[in-house]
Design a protein around this motif. Structure first.
Motif, PDB file in Angstrom:
ATOM      1  N   THR A 276      54.177  45.000  43.474  1.00  0.00           N
ATOM      2  CA  THR A 276      52.993  46.484  43.294  1.00  0.00           C
ATOM      3  C   THR A 276      51.903  45.522  44.365  1.00  0.00           C
TER       4      THR A 276
ATOM      5  N   HIS B 248      60.961  57.406  32.100  1.00  0.00           N
ATOM      6  CA  HIS B 248      59.953  55.642  32.260  1.00  0.00           C
ATOM      7  C   HIS B 248      59.415  55.350  30.641  1.00  0.00           C
TER       8      HIS B 248
ATOM      9  N   GLU C 269      50.075  50.331  28.647  1.00  0.00           N
ATOM     10  CA  GLU C 269      50.395  52.004  28.825  1.00  0.00           C
ATOM     11  C   GLU C 269      51.569  52.053  30.475  1.00  0.00           C
ATOM     12  N   GLY C 270      51.738  51.033  31.492  1.00  0.00           N
ATOM     13  CA  GLY C 270      52.022  51.980  32.341  1.00  0.00           C
ATOM     14  C   GLY C 270      53.799  51.532  31.969  1.00  0.00           C
TER      15      GLY C 270
ATOM     16  N   ARG D 210      46.009  48.057  30.357  1.00  0.00           N
ATOM     17  CA  ARG D 210      46.596  49.428  31.042  1.00  0.00           C
ATOM     18  C   ARG D 210      47.872  48.696  31.915  1.00  0.00           C
TER      19      ARG D 210
ATOM     20  N   TYR E 195      46.385  60.388  34.374  1.00  0.00           N
ATOM     21  CA  TYR E 195      47.509  60.480  34.939  1.00  0.00           C
ATOM     22  C   TYR E 195      49.466  61.319  34.764  1.00  0.00           C
TER      23      TYR E 195
ATOM     24  N   ALA F 291      47.588  50.505  37.405  1.00  0.00           N
ATOM     25  CA  ALA F 291      48.743  50.125  36.305  1.00  0.00           C
ATOM     26  C   ALA F 291      49.421  51.308  35.261  1.00  0.00           C
ATOM     27  N   GLY F 292      48.333  51.867  34.892  1.00  0.00           N
ATOM     28  CA  GLY F 292      49.203  53.134  34.050  1.00  0.00           C
ATOM     29  C   GLY F 292      49.861  53.895  34.518  1.00  0.00           C
ATOM     30  N   GLY F 293      48.986  54.221  35.752  1.00  0.00           N
ATOM     31  CA  GLY F 293      49.921  55.185  36.391  1.00  0.00           C
ATOM     32  C   GLY F 293      51.570  54.726  36.826  1.00  0.00           C
ATOM     33  N   LEU F 294      51.931  53.960  36.479  1.00  0.00           N
ATOM     34  CA  LEU F 294      53.339  53.569  36.901  1.00  0.00           C
ATOM     35  C   LEU F 294      54.905  54.810  36.748  1.00  0.00           C
TER      36      LEU F 294
ATOM     37  N   SER G 286      44.101  47.150  37.894  1.00  0.00           N
ATOM     38  CA  SER G 286      45.444  45.930  35.856  1.00  0.00           C
ATOM     39  C   SER G 286      44.961  44.908  35.208  1.00  0.00           C
TER      40      SER G 286
END
Length: 392
Positions: A337, A51, A86-87, A83, A41, A349-352, A79
């Motif tokens: 979420t 972020h 990562e987010g 992950r 992402y 979750a990594g795309g938050l 998630s």
């Protein structure tokens, strides 16, 4: 010949049984917990920079229900701890699901049907969990406690002191992550008020009264009667208050929300929801209830799935958050979420960071984004969690 046919049938039955207990649950996990966009992402440089400074707090995640080790990275579902890190997630509420009725739409459902026994059997949970909702909650608590015991930088939050330790620790170790146990629907009590104490002893610090159907405590937003607090519900509410349990009004009927707010003065949360103003739905909050929850200094966790916000993108979530902020202020907005809650999410979750970008594009200031993505949850938990002295 008859004997050969019998052997073949027994062999096929054996293969079916082995298949059910080895692949059925992972298949269900992959089918029901999907994303619209796979990683990687890419958010804007401005959003990524902001972020990276945040401690994201997510009020609702159903990972514990599924056949995944929370500490291991998977290529299915939304998630896991790698992950989430990562987010940028530093505080994750993990909810125990203990009963789910059959059917694609839960509107007007009763409490009788239940899909969970088939899932937990396929996952080979202990036999008592196949029939007991309380045992399912207790097993999920043990699952998280085991992960916390083995995971570097993980801690289970039970008290205000634990929260302070987490926040201080993240200044030195950004990978430090606090976890908090929640119960999604107190049908898990199985009709016994004293089981609140059992769940608290297991580590549960947040509890919602209802889930997808009316239960012995009161009405669900997708139940049949949609009534208010019952006598049993009043007794349970008093026990929750005595134990300093954070009360979650997600999935509660309008009458139940009114009754609980009339009997509490501390902040409450709505862990994962949308708002009726941007996405009309019996599941979502009216402006009247948004104002009532804010009046008690509570927070509203806006969801990251299409049915909650009427859109398949982070922008739809940001729009719902903006409505709440315009109505009562950004200090009452949070993230819920519903990852791994059998929803179609826009990203893992990594795309938050993509949500941070959507909030900036919606017009929120960096300070407001910091509040929404984690600061507001920390503020409320500092008030609702018991002090270390009370927990000893």
């Amino acid at each position: 010949m008859v004997r050969v046919v019998l052997y073949v049938l027994v062999a096929l039955l054996g293969l079916a049984v082995v298949g059910y207990f080895t692949v059925a649950a992972p298949i269900a996990d992959a089918r029901y917990n999907r994303v619209r966009a796979e990683p990687p992402y890419d958010a804007s440089a401005r959003a990524e920079a902001l972020h990276d400074t945040l401690m994201v707090a997510d009020l609702h995640n159903d990972l514990l229900l599924w056949p995944r080790n929370p500490l291991q990275r998977y290529d299915r579902g939304h998630s896991d701890v790698p992950r989430l890190r990562e987010g940028g997630v530093g505080l994750q509420v993990f909810a125990a699901v203990t009963q789910v009725p059959w059917g694609q739409s839960y509107q007007g459902t009763a409490a009788g049907s239940d899909q969970i026994p088939y899932l937990v059997a396929a996952e080979r949970w202990p036999l008592r969990t196949w029939t007991s909702r309380l045992a399912r909650a207790r097993y999920q608590a043990r699952k998280l406690r085991r992960a916390v015991g083995r995971g570097e930088g993980l801690m289970l939050l039970r008290t205000q002191a634990d929260l302070d330790t987490l926040l201080a620790g993240r200044e030195e170790n950004p990978n430090a992550m606090g976890t908090l146990l929640a119960v999604e629907g107190l049908h898990a009590l199985e009709g016994t008020v004293a089981n609140v104490d059992t769940l608290v002893a297991d580590g549960y610090r947040m509890m919602s009264l209802t889930h997808l159907f009316d239960n012995a405590l009161g009405g669900s937003s997708t139940g049949i009667e949609k009534g208010g607090l019952t006598d049993f519900g009043e007794a349970v509410l008093e026990r929750l208050k005595k134990n300093d349990v954070t009360i979650d009004l997600a999935h509660a009927s309008e009458a139940l929300i009114d009754d609980v707010l009339a009997r509490t003065s501390e902040p409450v949360v709505v862990s994962h929801t949308g708002v009726d103003a941007t996405c009309p739905s019996p599941r979502n909050l009216s402006d009247r209830h948004v104002r009532a929850i804010a009046k008690q200094d509570g927070v509203i966790g806006i969801g990251l799935w299409e049915k909650a916000v009427c859109g398949p993108t982070a922008a739809a979530t940001a729009e719902a958050m903006a409505h709440v902020a315009d109505l009562v202020g950004a200090k009452h907005v949070a993230l819920g979420t519903d990852y791994d809650g059998t929803v179609l999410a826009p990203f893992e979750a990594g795309g938050l960071p993509l949500l941070t970008e959507a909030l900036l594009e919606e017009g929120f200031t960096p300070r407001e984004v910091e509040q929404i993505m984690g600061g507001n949850v920390a503020r409320v938990l500092r008030r609702t969690l018991p002090s270390a002295e009370e927990n000893e």
